[in-house]
Design a protein around this motif. Structure first.
Motif, PDB file in Angstrom:
ATOM      1  N   ARG A 163       0.859  -1.179   0.000  1.00 27.98           N
ATOM      2  CA  ARG A 163       0.000   0.000   0.000  1.00 27.98           C
ATOM      3  C   ARG A 163       0.893   1.226   0.000  1.00 27.98           C
ATOM      4  N   SER A 164       0.406   2.269  -0.627  1.00 28.49           N
ATOM      5  CA  SER A 164       1.159   3.514  -0.652  1.00 28.49           C
ATOM      6  C   SER A 164       0.211   4.676  -0.401  1.00 28.49           C
ATOM      7  N   LYS A 165       0.769   5.792   0.019  1.00 33.39           N
ATOM      8  CA  LYS A 165      -0.013   6.978   0.310  1.00 33.39           C
ATOM      9  C   LYS A 165       0.675   8.156  -0.362  1.00 33.39           C
ATOM     10  N   ARG A 166      -0.084   8.981  -1.051  1.00 32.17           N
ATOM     11  CA  ARG A 166       0.485  10.127  -1.746  1.00 32.17           C
ATOM     12  C   ARG A 166       0.741  11.242  -0.741  1.00 32.17           C
ATOM     13  N   VAL A 167       1.922  11.813  -0.819  1.00 32.55           N
ATOM     14  CA  VAL A 167       2.290  12.920   0.047  1.00 32.55           C
ATOM     15  C   VAL A 167       2.545  14.114  -0.849  1.00 32.55           C
ATOM     16  N   ASP A 168       1.719  15.149  -0.691  1.00 30.25           N
ATOM     17  CA  ASP A 168       1.886  16.353  -1.505  1.00 30.25           C
ATOM     18  C   ASP A 168       2.945  17.247  -0.882  1.00 30.25           C
TER      19      ASP A 168
END
Length: 132
Positions: free
Chosen positions: A96-101
């Motif tokens: 799983r991955s999470k986008r970091v702006d």
């Protein structure tokens, strides 16, 4: 011009083409043959040297054979484990991955901070003095 002159010119032109072809074809093949001969000579010399070393030092040969065998066995075991775990070459890894702006305004850059403080000093202190 007579037919003899054109025939002679055509013969010279044909001879030139043949000469160019021979010049560019034969050295390549000769170079390949020379390289193949050098490789065979080196392999033959290496085989003779290896046989002399094995005859004089049989324990060294056995040790080297055991080491190579152990290395190949270890490589085969690791490769089989990777296949069993699904980590073959080019396989994707599930997760799983999470986008970091990126937020550029959250923290000031150090270089910008230094420039602003040095500009403030120049305006507060009047004219900037140069060393000398």
């Amino acid at each position: 011009m007579s037919k003899l002159d054109t025939l002679q010119g055509r013969a010279l032109e044909l001879a030139g083409h043949v000469g160019d072809g021979v010049r560019y074809v034969i050295p390549d093949n000769a170079g390949k043959w020379l390289q193949a001969g050098a490789v065979l000579g080196a392999a033959r010399t290496g085989a003779k040297t290896a046989s002399h070393v094995v005859r004089r030092n049989p324990t060294l040969a056995v040790t080297a054979a055991v080491a190579v065998g152990a290395g190949l066995a270890l490589y085969a075991i690791l490769r089989r484990q990777r296949k069993a775990n699904g980590q073959a070459a080019g396989a994707t890894i599930e997760g799983r991955s999470k986008r970091v702006d990126a937020d550029r305004n959250s923290r000031p850059r150090k270089a910008a901070k230094r420039r602003a403080s040095s500009a403030r000093k120049r305006t507060e202190g009047g004219a900037e003095t140069t060393g000398g």
